[in-house]
Design a protein around this motif. Structure first.
Motif, short mmCIF file in Angstrom:
data_model
loop_
_atom_site.label_atom_id
_atom_site.label_comp_id
_atom_site.label_asym_id
_atom_site.label_seq_id
_atom_site.Cartn_x
_atom_site.Cartn_y
_atom_site.Cartn_z
N LEU A 1 0.79 -1.22 0.00
CA LEU A 1 0.00 0.00 0.00
C LEU A 1 0.83 1.29 0.00
O LEU A 1 0.55 2.19 -0.80
CB LEU A 1 -1.00 -0.01 1.16
CG LEU A 1 -2.08 1.05 1.13
CD1 LEU A 1 -2.89 1.00 -0.16
CD2 LEU A 1 -3.00 0.89 2.34
N PRO A 2 1.87 1.43 0.83
CA PRO A 2 2.64 2.68 0.78
C PRO A 2 3.26 2.95 -0.59
O PRO A 2 3.20 4.09 -1.09
CB PRO A 2 3.73 2.47 1.85
CG PRO A 2 3.16 1.46 2.78
CD PRO A 2 2.33 0.55 1.91
N ASP B 1 -10.04 11.03 -13.60
CA ASP B 1 -10.28 9.82 -12.82
C ASP B 1 -9.03 9.47 -12.03
O ASP B 1 -7.92 9.67 -12.50
CB ASP B 1 -10.63 8.64 -13.74
CG ASP B 1 -11.94 8.84 -14.49
OD1 ASP B 1 -12.84 9.45 -13.90
OD2 ASP B 1 -12.02 8.43 -15.66
N PRO B 2 -9.21 8.92 -10.82
CA PRO B 2 -8.03 8.52 -10.05
C PRO B 2 -7.33 7.35 -10.74
O PRO B 2 -7.95 6.55 -11.43
CB PRO B 2 -8.61 8.09 -8.70
CG PRO B 2 -10.04 7.77 -8.98
CD PRO B 2 -10.46 8.62 -10.15
N SER B 3 -6.02 7.30 -10.57
CA SER B 3 -5.27 6.19 -11.14
C SER B 3 -5.62 4.91 -10.38
O SER B 3 -6.02 4.95 -9.23
CB SER B 3 -3.77 6.47 -11.07
OG SER B 3 -3.37 6.68 -9.74
N PRO B 4 -5.48 3.77 -11.02
CA PRO B 4 -5.82 2.52 -10.35
C PRO B 4 -4.83 2.22 -9.21
O PRO B 4 -3.64 2.48 -9.34
CB PRO B 4 -5.69 1.47 -11.46
CG PRO B 4 -4.79 2.09 -12.46
CD PRO B 4 -5.00 3.58 -12.37
N LEU B 5 -5.34 1.75 -8.11
CA LEU B 5 -4.50 1.38 -6.98
C LEU B 5 -4.12 -0.08 -7.12
O LEU B 5 -4.98 -0.95 -7.12
CB LEU B 5 -5.24 1.64 -5.67
CG LEU B 5 -4.42 1.51 -4.41
CD1 LEU B 5 -3.22 2.48 -4.43
CD2 LEU B 5 -5.28 1.80 -3.20
N LEU B 6 -2.83 -0.34 -7.26
CA LEU B 6 -2.37 -1.68 -7.60
C LEU B 6 -1.98 -2.55 -6.40
O LEU B 6 -1.67 -3.72 -6.58
CB LEU B 6 -1.16 -1.58 -8.55
CG LEU B 6 -1.45 -0.93 -9.90
CD1 LEU B 6 -0.16 -0.75 -10.69
CD2 LEU B 6 -2.44 -1.76 -10.68
N ALA B 7 -2.00 -2.01 -5.20
CA ALA B 7 -1.61 -2.78 -4.02
C ALA B 7 -2.43 -4.05 -3.91
O ALA B 7 -3.65 -4.01 -3.89
CB ALA B 7 -1.76 -1.95 -2.76
N GLY B 8 -1.76 -5.19 -3.87
CA GLY B 8 -2.45 -6.46 -3.70
C GLY B 8 -3.26 -6.90 -4.89
O GLY B 8 -4.12 -7.78 -4.76
N ALA B 9 -3.02 -6.32 -6.06
CA ALA B 9 -3.79 -6.66 -7.26
C ALA B 9 -3.26 -7.95 -7.89
O ALA B 9 -2.61 -7.93 -8.93
CB ALA B 9 -3.76 -5.51 -8.27
N GLN C 1 0.66 6.08 -7.21
CA GLN C 1 -0.60 6.68 -7.64
C GLN C 1 -0.48 8.20 -7.64
O GLN C 1 -0.93 8.87 -8.57
CB GLN C 1 -1.73 6.23 -6.72
CG GLN C 1 -3.09 6.75 -7.13
CD GLN C 1 -4.19 6.24 -6.22
OE1 GLN C 1 -3.97 6.06 -5.02
NE2 GLN C 1 -5.35 5.99 -6.77
N GLU C 2 0.13 8.75 -6.61
CA GLU C 2 0.29 10.20 -6.53
C GLU C 2 1.21 10.71 -7.64
O GLU C 2 0.92 11.72 -8.28
CB GLU C 2 0.87 10.58 -5.16
CG GLU C 2 0.91 12.06 -4.93
CD GLU C 2 1.34 12.40 -3.51
OE1 GLU C 2 2.27 13.20 -3.37
OE2 GLU C 2 0.74 11.85 -2.57
N GLU C 3 2.31 9.99 -7.91
CA GLU C 3 3.24 10.39 -8.96
C GLU C 3 2.59 10.37 -10.34
O GLU C 3 2.89 11.20 -11.19
CB GLU C 3 4.44 9.45 -8.99
CG GLU C 3 5.40 9.61 -7.86
CD GLU C 3 6.46 8.51 -7.84
OE1 GLU C 3 6.64 7.80 -8.88
OE2 GLU C 3 7.11 8.34 -6.80
N ARG C 4 1.70 9.42 -10.57
CA ARG C 4 1.12 9.22 -11.89
C ARG C 4 -0.30 9.80 -12.02
O ARG C 4 -0.95 9.58 -13.03
CB ARG C 4 1.10 7.73 -12.21
CG ARG C 4 2.49 7.11 -12.26
CD ARG C 4 2.45 5.66 -12.60
NE ARG C 4 1.85 5.48 -13.91
CZ ARG C 4 1.34 4.33 -14.35
NH1 ARG C 4 1.37 3.27 -13.58
NH2 ARG C 4 0.80 4.24 -15.54
#
Length: 138
Positions: free
Chosen positions: A15-16, A32-40, A22-25
């Protein structure tokens, strides 16, 4: 793992780094927010379980380093796309997972530490998971 699913432990560890990425990209995905990839990840297609006991793997994802074994694969079903690997060491009494790494991102998985399992319970869990899978179609 104290009753916490492995995928959730991985999500928490990632997550960190995922939030930082996510913030960088964010500009790439605006508005739209970028997709959060943690644990994907998803569990890989049922293969021989030998690699989960420290044996030779049936498949090794792109970018895996020597001795790394596939634990989780991309939700798209292609292991080379996005995978979580680790070193698996099996003795007569224990199975240990260590050195967790994503083959596509340089994210920190140190919070996962080293996971050690009783070999007999580990093998029982693998058998139960495989038995719960639907029968292959003819």
């Amino acid at each position: 793992m104290d009753g916490v699913p492995f995928l959730e432990l991985v999500r928490r560890a990632e997550l960190p780094d995922a939030l930082a990425e996510q913030e960088e990209r964010a500009a790439e995905f605006a508005p739209d927010p970028s997709p959060l990839l943690a644990g994907a990840y998803t569990y890989p297609a049922p293969l021989s379980v030998g690699h989960l006991l420290g044996g030779e793997p049936d498949t090794v994802p792109h970018g895996a380093e020597e001795g790394e074994m596939l634990l989780l694969s991309c939700t798209c079903g292609i292991d080379d796309c996005w995978a979580l690997t680790a070193h698996i060491t099996a003795t007569d009494t224990t199975v240990t997972w260590s050195g967790f790494r994503n083959n596509s991102r340089d994210w920190n998985h140190d919070s996962l530490g080293v996971l050690a399992f009783s070999r007999s319970q580990y093998e029982q869990s693998l058998r139960a998971a495989l038995d719960a899978l639907p029968a292959p179609r003819a």
